[in-house]
Design a protein around this motif. Sequence first.
Motif, PDB file in Angstrom:
ATOM      1  N   MET A   1     -17.916 -50.428   6.853  1.00  0.00           N
ATOM      2  CA  MET A   1     -18.583 -51.651   6.434  1.00  0.00           C
ATOM      3  C   MET A   1     -19.389 -52.205   7.608  1.00  0.00           C
ATOM      4  SD  MET A   1     -16.864 -55.092   4.822  1.00  0.00           S
ATOM      5  CE  MET A   1     -17.254 -54.935   3.091  1.00  0.00           C
ATOM      6  N   GLN A   2     -20.565 -52.715   7.308  1.00  0.00           N
ATOM      7  CA  GLN A   2     -21.463 -53.252   8.316  1.00  0.00           C
ATOM      8  C   GLN A   2     -20.878 -54.510   8.961  1.00  0.00           C
ATOM      9  OE1 GLN A   2     -25.268 -54.356   6.717  1.00  0.00           O
ATOM     10  NE2 GLN A   2     -26.185 -54.727   8.705  1.00  0.00           N
ATOM     11  N   THR A   3     -21.062 -54.636  10.271  1.00  0.00           N
ATOM     12  CA  THR A   3     -20.643 -55.842  10.989  1.00  0.00           C
ATOM     13  C   THR A   3     -21.866 -56.506  11.607  1.00  0.00           C
ATOM     14  OG1 THR A   3     -20.233 -54.656  13.057  1.00  0.00           O
ATOM     15  CG2 THR A   3     -18.359 -54.891  11.537  1.00  0.00           C
ATOM     16  N   VAL A   4     -21.748 -57.789  11.881  1.00  0.00           N
ATOM     17  CA  VAL A   4     -22.853 -58.562  12.442  1.00  0.00           C
ATOM     18  C   VAL A   4     -23.117 -58.142  13.880  1.00  0.00           C
ATOM     19  CG1 VAL A   4     -23.632 -60.886  13.066  1.00  0.00           C
ATOM     20  CG2 VAL A   4     -22.312 -60.541  10.962  1.00  0.00           C
ATOM     21  N   LYS A   5     -24.413 -57.979  14.184  1.00  0.00           N
ATOM     22  CA  LYS A   5     -24.831 -57.676  15.553  1.00  0.00           C
ATOM     23  C   LYS A   5     -26.025 -58.562  15.918  1.00  0.00           C
ATOM     24  CE  LYS A   5     -27.557 -53.677  14.011  1.00  0.00           C
ATOM     25  NZ  LYS A   5     -27.635 -54.191  12.663  1.00  0.00           N
ATOM     26  N   GLN A   6     -26.355 -58.624  17.201  1.00  0.00           N
ATOM     27  CA  GLN A   6     -27.502 -59.408  17.679  1.00  0.00           C
ATOM     28  C   GLN A   6     -28.737 -59.034  16.869  1.00  0.00           C
ATOM     29  OE1 GLN A   6     -27.821 -61.819  20.043  1.00  0.00           O
ATOM     30  NE2 GLN A   6     -25.731 -61.734  20.764  1.00  0.00           N
ATOM     31  N   VAL A  10     -28.086 -63.766   9.088  1.00  0.00           N
ATOM     32  CA  VAL A  10     -26.836 -63.917   8.335  1.00  0.00           C
ATOM     33  C   VAL A  10     -26.835 -65.224   7.565  1.00  0.00           C
ATOM     34  CG1 VAL A  10     -25.523 -62.515   9.984  1.00  0.00           C
ATOM     35  CG2 VAL A  10     -25.642 -65.004  10.291  1.00  0.00           C
ATOM     36  N   ARG A  11     -25.951 -65.272   6.569  1.00  0.00           N
ATOM     37  CA  ARG A  11     -25.688 -66.512   5.836  1.00  0.00           C
ATOM     38  C   ARG A  11     -24.196 -66.773   5.937  1.00  0.00           C
ATOM     39  NH1 ARG A  11     -29.482 -64.459   1.310  1.00  0.00           N
ATOM     40  NH2 ARG A  11     -31.452 -65.364   1.989  1.00  0.00           N
ATOM     41  N   VAL A  12     -23.857 -68.001   6.339  1.00  0.00           N
ATOM     42  CA  VAL A  12     -22.450 -68.364   6.507  1.00  0.00           C
ATOM     43  C   VAL A  12     -22.168 -69.729   5.889  1.00  0.00           C
ATOM     44  CG1 VAL A  12     -22.230 -67.055   8.677  1.00  0.00           C
ATOM     45  CG2 VAL A  12     -22.793 -69.493   8.764  1.00  0.00           C
ATOM     46  N   HIS A  13     -20.932 -69.886   5.460  1.00  0.00           N
ATOM     47  CA  HIS A  13     -20.413 -71.218   5.158  1.00  0.00           C
ATOM     48  C   HIS A  13     -19.570 -71.604   6.365  1.00  0.00           C
ATOM     49  CE1 HIS A  13     -21.751 -72.299   1.218  1.00  0.00           C
ATOM     50  NE2 HIS A  13     -21.397 -71.129   0.706  1.00  0.00           N
ATOM     51  N   TYR A  14     -19.532 -72.898   6.666  1.00  0.00           N
ATOM     52  CA  TYR A  14     -18.798 -73.349   7.849  1.00  0.00           C
ATOM     53  C   TYR A  14     -18.236 -74.739   7.632  1.00  0.00           C
ATOM     54  CZ  TYR A  14     -22.860 -76.249   8.606  1.00  0.00           C
ATOM     55  OH  TYR A  14     -23.852 -77.184   8.428  1.00  0.00           O
ATOM     56  N   HIS A  15     -17.243 -75.048   8.438  1.00  0.00           N
ATOM     57  CA  HIS A  15     -16.649 -76.390   8.497  1.00  0.00           C
ATOM     58  C   HIS A  15     -16.431 -76.668   9.977  1.00  0.00           C
ATOM     59  CE1 HIS A  15     -13.335 -79.335   6.997  1.00  0.00           C
ATOM     60  NE2 HIS A  15     -13.914 -79.774   8.079  1.00  0.00           N
ATOM     61  N   GLY A  16     -17.141 -77.678  10.504  1.00  0.00           N
ATOM     62  CA  GLY A  16     -17.038 -78.009  11.927  1.00  0.00           C
ATOM     63  C   GLY A  16     -16.131 -79.206  12.150  1.00  0.00           C
ATOM     64  N   ARG A  17     -15.194 -79.062  13.104  1.00  0.00           N
ATOM     65  CA  ARG A  17     -14.245 -80.126  13.428  1.00  0.00           C
ATOM     66  C   ARG A  17     -14.166 -80.316  14.934  1.00  0.00           C
ATOM     67  NH1 ARG A  17     -10.126 -77.576  13.121  1.00  0.00           N
ATOM     68  NH2 ARG A  17     -10.812 -75.654  12.197  1.00  0.00           N
ATOM     69  N   PRO A  32     -25.430 -71.728   1.879  1.00  0.00           N
ATOM     70  CA  PRO A  32     -24.958 -71.255   3.187  1.00  0.00           C
ATOM     71  C   PRO A  32     -26.046 -71.433   4.253  1.00  0.00           C
ATOM     72  CG  PRO A  32     -24.580 -69.590   1.490  1.00  0.00           C
ATOM     73  CD  PRO A  32     -25.418 -70.667   0.869  1.00  0.00           C
ATOM     74  N   LEU A  33     -25.613 -71.610   5.483  1.00  0.00           N
ATOM     75  CA  LEU A  33     -26.525 -71.696   6.625  1.00  0.00           C
ATOM     76  C   LEU A  33     -27.062 -70.300   6.916  1.00  0.00           C
ATOM     77  CD1 LEU A  33     -27.698 -73.185   9.135  1.00  0.00           C
ATOM     78  CD2 LEU A  33     -25.574 -72.551  10.316  1.00  0.00           C
ATOM     79  N   GLU A  34     -28.380 -70.173   7.019  1.00  0.00           N
ATOM     80  CA  GLU A  34     -28.997 -68.888   7.351  1.00  0.00           C
ATOM     81  C   GLU A  34     -29.604 -68.982   8.737  1.00  0.00           C
ATOM     82  OE1 GLU A  34     -31.372 -66.780   4.338  1.00  0.00           O
ATOM     83  OE2 GLU A  34     -32.887 -66.478   5.907  1.00  0.00           O
ATOM     84  N   LEU A 138     -18.410 -65.436   6.567  1.00  0.00           N
ATOM     85  CA  LEU A 138     -19.653 -64.673   6.485  1.00  0.00           C
ATOM     86  C   LEU A 138     -19.924 -64.324   5.034  1.00  0.00           C
ATOM     87  CD1 LEU A 138     -22.012 -63.316   7.963  1.00  0.00           C
ATOM     88  CD2 LEU A 138     -20.622 -61.245   8.062  1.00  0.00           C
ATOM     89  N   VAL A 139     -20.988 -64.894   4.494  1.00  0.00           N
ATOM     90  CA  VAL A 139     -21.346 -64.699   3.090  1.00  0.00           C
ATOM     91  C   VAL A 139     -22.201 -63.449   2.918  1.00  0.00           C
ATOM     92  CG1 VAL A 139     -22.563 -65.743   1.127  1.00  0.00           C
ATOM     93  CG2 VAL A 139     -21.207 -67.181   2.651  1.00  0.00           C
ATOM     94  N   GLU A 140     -23.154 -63.271   3.850  1.00  0.00           N
ATOM     95  CA  GLU A 140     -24.108 -62.171   3.673  1.00  0.00           C
ATOM     96  C   GLU A 140     -24.767 -61.813   4.992  1.00  0.00           C
ATOM     97  OE1 GLU A 140     -28.065 -61.358   0.860  1.00  0.00           O
ATOM     98  OE2 GLU A 140     -27.182 -63.355   0.933  1.00  0.00           O
ATOM     99  N   ILE A 141     -25.056 -60.533   5.170  1.00  0.00           N
ATOM    100  CA  ILE A 141     -25.948 -60.065   6.222  1.00  0.00           C
ATOM    101  C   ILE A 141     -27.231 -59.722   5.470  1.00  0.00           C
ATOM    102  CG2 ILE A 141     -26.398 -58.353   8.021  1.00  0.00           C
ATOM    103  CD1 ILE A 141     -23.333 -57.986   8.242  1.00  0.00           C
ATOM    104  N   VAL A 142     -28.300 -60.454   5.754  1.00  0.00           N
ATOM    105  CA  VAL A 142     -29.550 -60.319   4.972  1.00  0.00           C
ATOM    106  C   VAL A 142     -30.268 -59.034   5.332  1.00  0.00           C
ATOM    107  CG1 VAL A 142     -31.738 -61.432   4.377  1.00  0.00           C
ATOM    108  CG2 VAL A 142     -29.727 -62.822   4.893  1.00  0.00           C
TER     109      VAL A 142
END
Length: 142
Positions: A1-6, A10-17, A32-34, A138-142
């Motif tokens: 499975m593909q992993t994120v690289k430089q 990408v599209r992500v959902h996040y919760h910052g605290r 999602p944030l792209e 991680l929702v998607e690697i575009v």
Amino acid sequence: MQTVKQGDTVRVHYHGRLDNGTTFDSSEGRQPLEFTVGAGMVIAGFDNGVLNMKVGEKKTVHIPVHEAYGPKNQEMVLDFPKSNIPPDMKPEIGQELQMSNAEGQVFQVKVVGINEEFITLDANHPLAGEPLNFDIELVEIV
């Protein structure tokens, strides 16, 4: 499975605290944030946090101050003469205002002090000096 690289977008959902558990931002209820990893579109610690993630993976990352918005810079806290404030304006501690510099750039400041002659304004990013925590999916690697 593909992993994120430089360089990946990408599209992500996040919760910052914050460390005390206070939420400062979340993608909940939004798209999602792209962003492109390594392009400087997000803080360094968030960029680094998504590296090697797989689609559908969730994780929590702790981002130290130097990989977030940096330390508070005391040079960005300034006393502004009350005589330069419009007479109808009544600033209050905690109030956020917009100012512009000589080049016309607009920036946000927060009123952090008031005395007889000056109001003290803080032009640091609101999260400067804070370590941050993000729950990331991680929702998607575009």
